[in-house]
Design an enzyme around this catalytic site. Structure first.
Site, short mmCIF file in Angstrom:
data_model
loop_
_atom_site.label_atom_id
_atom_site.label_comp_id
_atom_site.label_asym_id
_atom_site.label_seq_id
_atom_site.Cartn_x
_atom_site.Cartn_y
_atom_site.Cartn_z
N SER A 114 0.46 -1.59 -0.09
CA SER A 114 0.12 0.13 -0.11
C SER A 114 0.69 1.70 0.12
O SER A 114 1.27 1.40 -0.81
CB SER A 114 -1.14 0.08 0.72
OG SER A 114 -1.76 0.48 1.34
N ASP A 168 -10.15 -3.95 -4.39
CA ASP A 168 -9.53 -3.37 -3.67
C ASP A 168 -10.22 -1.91 -3.36
O ASP A 168 -10.39 -1.52 -4.53
CB ASP A 168 -8.06 -3.46 -3.73
CG ASP A 168 -7.48 -2.71 -2.55
OD1 ASP A 168 -7.46 -2.08 -2.05
OD2 ASP A 168 -5.53 -2.93 -2.49
N HIS A 199 -8.29 -5.34 0.03
CA HIS A 199 -7.04 -4.64 0.23
C HIS A 199 -5.88 -5.34 1.36
O HIS A 199 -6.01 -5.37 2.03
CB HIS A 199 -6.99 -3.31 0.88
CG HIS A 199 -5.94 -2.41 0.40
ND1 HIS A 199 -5.22 -1.92 -0.11
CD2 HIS A 199 -5.10 -1.94 1.89
CE1 HIS A 199 -4.24 -1.26 0.37
NE2 HIS A 199 -3.90 -1.05 1.41
#
Length: 218
Positions: A114, A168, A199
Site C-alpha cells: 500500500s 481492493d 486490500h
C-alpha cells in the site's frame, strides 16, 4: 534506525527491506517470513522499518505511522512531496545500513504494501544502487509524471513484482493496472499479478512472492 529485524539462521547474504502500510507498523509482515521458501529464509535478513508518526489529513489529522501525508481520496492529487522525499531518505539509509553489513546492493530487495509499496517504487526506481528487485503490493506509482526525468539507470532492468487485489476498495485495481502499464511503457521488467482479494495479502500471492524472491536472489 527504528525497525523489526529478523535475522536468518545462517550468515546473511541477502536482505529484504519491507515497508508496511498506513497506520500499521514493522510487525505487520513479520509473520510472512516463515511461509517463504527455506532457501530464501536460511540466509536472508528481513528488515521491517517502522514509519514515522505523522498527522494524516484524510484521517482528520490523526497521528499515526505513515510514510507521507494523504490529503485527498484521489491519491494522485495534492501528493506530499516532502514526506515522500523524507521516506526516500529513510529507505536509502536502510539500504546503506545493509551494504555496511556486507550485503551487496544487488542482493537487496525493496518491498512495500500500500503506502509502503508506493515508497518502494518511488525510492527504488530513483536509487543509485542496483537492487535485486522491487516488490509493490496493493499500491500505485506516486509522482508518476516526474519518474521519466528522475529515474536512475541503475535500476532500469530491475525486476518488479506487482501484486494487486481485484476487489481492493482502498486502491482500486484500475489504479494499480494504470501504474503497471506506465512502468511497462518506460521499459521496466514488471510482472503483474492480480488476485481475488481486497486490500490484503493472499496465500497464493505469498507463494508467488516466494518464487519471485528465489529467482531474484539465486
Amino acid at each position: 534506525m527504528d525497525a523489526i529485524i529478523v535475522e536468518p539462521p545462517k550468515q546473511a547474504t541477502a536482505s529484504v527491506i519491507w515497508l508496511h502500510g498506513l497506520g500499521a507498523n514493522g510487525n505487520d509482515f513479520e509473520p510472512i517470513v516463515p511461509e517463504l521458501p527455506s532457501e530464501i529464509t536460511q540466509s536472508t535478513r528481513f528488515v521491517f522499518p517502522n514509519a514515522p508518526m505523522r498527522p494524516i489529513t484524510i484521517n482528520g489529522g490523526m497521528v499515526m505511522r505513515g510514510w507521507y501525508d494523504i490529503e485527498a481520496m484521489d491519491l494522485t492529487q495534492r501528493q506530499d512531496i516532502t514526506g515522500t522525499k523524507d521516506s526516500q531518505q529513510l529507505v536509502d539509509n536502510f539500504i546503506g545500513q545493509e551494504m555496511d553489513m556486507g550485503i551487496a546492493s544487488d542482493k537487496i530487495i525493496l518491498a512495500g504494501f500500500s503506502q509502503g509499496g508506493a515508497i518502494a517504487l518511488y525510492a527504488g526506481l530513483r536509487s543509485a544502487h542496483k537492487l535485486a528487485g522491487i516488490m509493490a503490493l496493493s499500491t500505485y506509482l506516486p509522482f508518476a509524471d516526474s519518474l521519466p526525468e528522475e529515474r536512475h539507470p541503475a535500476n532500469n532492468d530491475t525486476s518488479i513484482f506487482y501484486g494487486h487485489g481485484d476487489f481492493d476498495p482502498v486502491i482500486p485495481v484500475a489504479q494499480g493496472e494504470q501504474s503497471y502499464r506506465l512502468l511497462s511503457t518506460l521499459g521496466y521488467q514488471v510482472a503483474w499479478h492480480n488476485y481475488a482479494m481486497e486490500h490484503s495479502v493472499y496465500p497464493e500471492e505469498i507463494k508467488d512472492i516466494g518464487q519471485w524472491l528465489v529467482k531474484c536472489l539465486s
